[in-house]
Design a protein around this motif. Structure first.
Motif, short mmCIF file in Angstrom:
data_model
loop_
_atom_site.label_atom_id
_atom_site.label_comp_id
_atom_site.label_asym_id
_atom_site.label_seq_id
_atom_site.Cartn_x
_atom_site.Cartn_y
_atom_site.Cartn_z
N PHE A 133 -88.49 -22.83 16.09
CA PHE A 133 -87.09 -23.19 15.86
C PHE A 133 -86.65 -22.75 14.46
O PHE A 133 -85.58 -22.17 14.27
CB PHE A 133 -86.96 -24.71 16.01
CG PHE A 133 -85.63 -25.28 15.61
CD1 PHE A 133 -84.55 -25.19 16.46
CD2 PHE A 133 -85.49 -25.93 14.40
CE1 PHE A 133 -83.33 -25.73 16.09
CE2 PHE A 133 -84.27 -26.47 14.03
CZ PHE A 133 -83.18 -26.37 14.87
N SER A 137 -83.91 -19.96 13.43
CA SER A 137 -82.71 -20.43 12.74
C SER A 137 -82.59 -19.85 11.34
O SER A 137 -81.50 -19.52 10.88
CB SER A 137 -82.71 -21.95 12.64
OG SER A 137 -82.53 -22.52 13.89
N ARG B 148 -71.63 -25.16 19.09
CA ARG B 148 -72.36 -23.95 18.73
C ARG B 148 -71.76 -23.28 17.50
O ARG B 148 -72.48 -22.86 16.61
CB ARG B 148 -72.39 -22.98 19.91
CG ARG B 148 -73.26 -23.49 21.03
CD ARG B 148 -73.40 -22.49 22.14
NE ARG B 148 -74.20 -21.34 21.76
CZ ARG B 148 -74.38 -20.27 22.52
NH1 ARG B 148 -73.81 -20.20 23.70
NH2 ARG B 148 -75.14 -19.29 22.12
N GLY B 152 -73.84 -23.19 14.23
CA GLY B 152 -74.37 -21.85 14.02
C GLY B 152 -73.61 -21.04 13.00
O GLY B 152 -74.12 -20.04 12.49
N ILE B 173 -79.89 -20.72 15.24
CA ILE B 173 -80.35 -20.80 16.63
C ILE B 173 -79.24 -21.29 17.56
O ILE B 173 -79.23 -20.97 18.74
CB ILE B 173 -81.60 -21.71 16.73
CG1 ILE B 173 -82.33 -21.45 18.05
CG2 ILE B 173 -81.23 -23.18 16.60
CD1 ILE B 173 -83.67 -22.11 18.15
N ALA B 174 -78.27 -22.04 16.99
CA ALA B 174 -77.21 -22.60 17.84
C ALA B 174 -76.38 -21.51 18.50
O ALA B 174 -75.88 -21.71 19.61
CB ALA B 174 -76.31 -23.53 17.02
N GLY B 179 -80.56 -21.81 21.65
CA GLY B 179 -79.70 -22.91 21.24
C GLY B 179 -78.73 -23.30 22.33
O GLY B 179 -78.43 -24.49 22.53
N LEU B 183 -78.58 -27.08 23.75
CA LEU B 183 -77.35 -27.86 23.67
C LEU B 183 -76.83 -28.22 25.05
O LEU B 183 -76.35 -29.33 25.27
CB LEU B 183 -76.28 -27.08 22.89
CG LEU B 183 -76.46 -27.13 21.37
CD1 LEU B 183 -75.52 -26.15 20.69
CD2 LEU B 183 -76.19 -28.54 20.86
#
Lengths: 360, 203
Positions: A133, A137, B148, B152, B173-174, B179, B183
């Motif tokens: 993750f 990210s 998101r 993000g 990642i969103a 992601g 979500l």
């Protein structure tokens, strides 16, 4: 206690065992401590702060999740959250800001573990998913936060030899303008891309595979994640776990054996050209092999299945190191094999007593 | 059933995304920003309303055996219209939605409403149903895109909300594929909990 009464009605004889989740988890915490000392020695107080932040966030998140789901909050203190927090912190570079392991731990506990039903129900290793993750990210922080070992003590003066990587060579060629301490695997990955300069890449690889470099890898005097660098300290912890009877050796041995075999097979430029020792000691293989491949929840329960798991993870690790987009494939290989665990268990299920083999 | 019910049903009670789990492909793929979500929602609503209208109009003419090909021809006509119009007047949005505009043809919400509603109902209720379902789809997309884009990119509809410092290190990642799945799981889980509570309260 009332629930346990159910189990009291079986017929004798009974075999007692002192093993329980709490004991195993705290044993693992003790086994991980030597690596923490090494992290302090090489990366300074900063590493300790990051580990503390990660563990604190993991336990707090576990407590909040249990509270929110109206489950007994005592589970937060059974040590499993501490292990997840520790392993996650061991998997981030020492140069990252403090909030990074906190975010990673919170994700690991809340999403990878509690959202699937808590300890024993998670399908992949929470700490490794937390790391994946973070890599997705914050790719820049997670791949550029390397600190050269001993830098915190020596200040600006950097012992090039100590880094275990041929930085002097890279500096001369103008490849580096500052030293943040590339990891040995990063350096190895670079040599694969120098297609046009076989001599140069051969020279760098010879340095990486040299005795001096192997010694640094073994002691941990290299750039890398907080807890993965010092092989000798990780070995100490592993020996403790073996003595306590917590570690089942099929998984780590098949994983390490597979990494060594495939490392020798295609870990260099051509075939049969790699250095198995280098591939075993560099990166996260030792940490992964003794503390993550062996996770009881996410790995097969059958004996044959454990060997298949170890070999598969070793093969994937080496494939990613040689041809993948990342220099290190340890964490992703274990995550991928975690997903295959139910399938492996299914196909390696031993026959019940009296059962006849099909088509046999 | 009254027209008001036909309209409101699509927005919450039978929301195509949250309750019927239809249209997952655009829901996961183009919700990287609120602007994309609104564009996609508007395009799908336009196609939905007109395809519902035509399908309902011809429901007694189209032979049952070839009804699906007929629906696809009707839907594809309007998708082509939207595709060309968007390319002409909103080229930026068109290029950011990309392949997902032509893919509205196979959006299961539109085919589902043609088969499940417009096929059996009169013209006016069908149009109203199309508007309701289209708005429900748009609403779902905007909710998802809000999370998101905010996580993000630190912004909402292009406005910077969380500040410069966050935008330098956003939760990248969103707006990536993993992601979206994570979500979506949380949003669907939330609606399932709400549904359960409501049912439990009714008993």
């Amino acid at each position: 206690m009332a629930e346990n009464r159910v189990f009291d009605i079986a017929v004798s004889p009974h075999v007692g065992s002192s093993q329980n989740t709490r004991r195993i988890m705290w044993d693992v915490v003790i086994a991980l401590t030597p690596a923490l000392i090494a992290a302090f020695w090489f990366f300074g107080p900063r590493a300790i702060m990051l580990v503390a932040a990660s563990v604190g966030a993991a336990v707090l998140t576990e407590w909040l999740c249990l509270k929110f789901m109206k489950r007994p909050v005592n589970f937060a203190f059974d040590g499993s959250a501490v292990v997840t927090g520790l392993l996650l912190a061991y998997n981030v570079p020492a140069g990252v800001p403090w909030w990074l392991p906190v975010v990673g731990s919170a994700f690991a506990i809340a999403v990878a573990k509690q959202a699937f039903g808590g300890l024993g129900h998670n399908i992949v290793n929470p700490a490794l998913l937390g790391r994946a993750f973070l890599v997705a990210s914050f790719p820049v922080l997670m791949t550029a936060g390397w600190i050269a070992p001993m830098q915190w003590k020596d200040g600006e003066r950097i012992d090039v030899q100590a880094c275990g990587v041929p930085t002097a060579h890279l500096m001369e060629s103008g490849e580096l303008d500052a030293l943040s301490g590339a990891t040995p695997l990063n350096a190895l990955k670079q040599t694969f891309s120098w297609e046009g300069e076989p001599e140069r890449s051969e020279e760098v690889r010879a340095m990486l595979f040299s005795k001096e470099s192997i010694k640094n890898l073994f002691m941990g005097r290299i750039g890398g994640c907080i807890g993965e660098t010092s092989v000798i300290m990780l070995f100490l912890g592993a020996i403790y776990l073996i003595l306590r009877g917590v570690l089942e050796l099929r998984l780590p041995l098949s994983y390490l054996g597979s990494v060594a075999l495939f490392g020798w097979l295609f870990g260099g430029q051509g075939w049969f050209d790699g250095n198995p020792l280098f591939h075993l000691l560099a990166g996260g293989v030792i940490l992964g092999g003794f503390f993550m491949v062996t996770d009881m929840v996410t790995t097969p329960v059958t004996k044959k299945g454990r060997i298949i798991f170890g070999i598969g993870a070793g093969l994937l690790t080496m494939v990613i190191r040689r041809w993948g987009g990342y220099p290190e494939g340890c964490s992703y290989s274990i995550l991928l094999m975690n997903l295959g665990t139910p399938l492996i268990d299914r196909y390696t299920k031993p026959l019940s007593f009296g059962e006849v083999k099909k088509n046999g | 059933m009254s027209l008001a019910q036909d309209f409101s049903r699509g927005i919450m009670k039978e929301n195509p995304v949250f309750k019927q789990a239809l249209g997952m492909c655009p829901f996961l793929a183009v919700t990287t920003s609120v602007e994309n979500a609104l564009g996609m929602g508007a395009a799908a609503t336009f196609v939905l309303v007109f395809s519902n209208f035509l399908v309902s109009l011809f429901r007694k003419v189209i032979p049952a055996k070839v009804r699906i090909p007929s629906y696809i021809v009707i839907i594809a006509t309007f998708v082509t219209l939207v595709d060309l119009l968007m390319n002409a007047y909103l080229p930026a949005l068109h290029s950011s939605l990309g392949i997902f505009i032509p893919l509205i043809v196979v959006n299961c919400i539109i085919l589902g409403r043609a088969e499940g509603f417009a096929n059996k109902n009169k013209v006016l209720p069908s149009i109203v149903d199309g508007i309701g379902m289209g708005l429900g789809f748009t609403l779902a997309m905007v909710i998802m895109a809000t999370f998101r884009e905010l996580l993000g990119n630190g912004s909402w509809l292009g406005f910077n909300l969380l500040g410069e410092a966050y935008q330098n290190q956003p939760l990248l990642i969103a707006i990536l594929a993993p992601g979206a799945f994570i979500l979506m799981a949380f949003i669907l889980g939330f609606f399932n909990i709400m549904e359960k509570r409501k049912r439990g309260g009714a008993k």
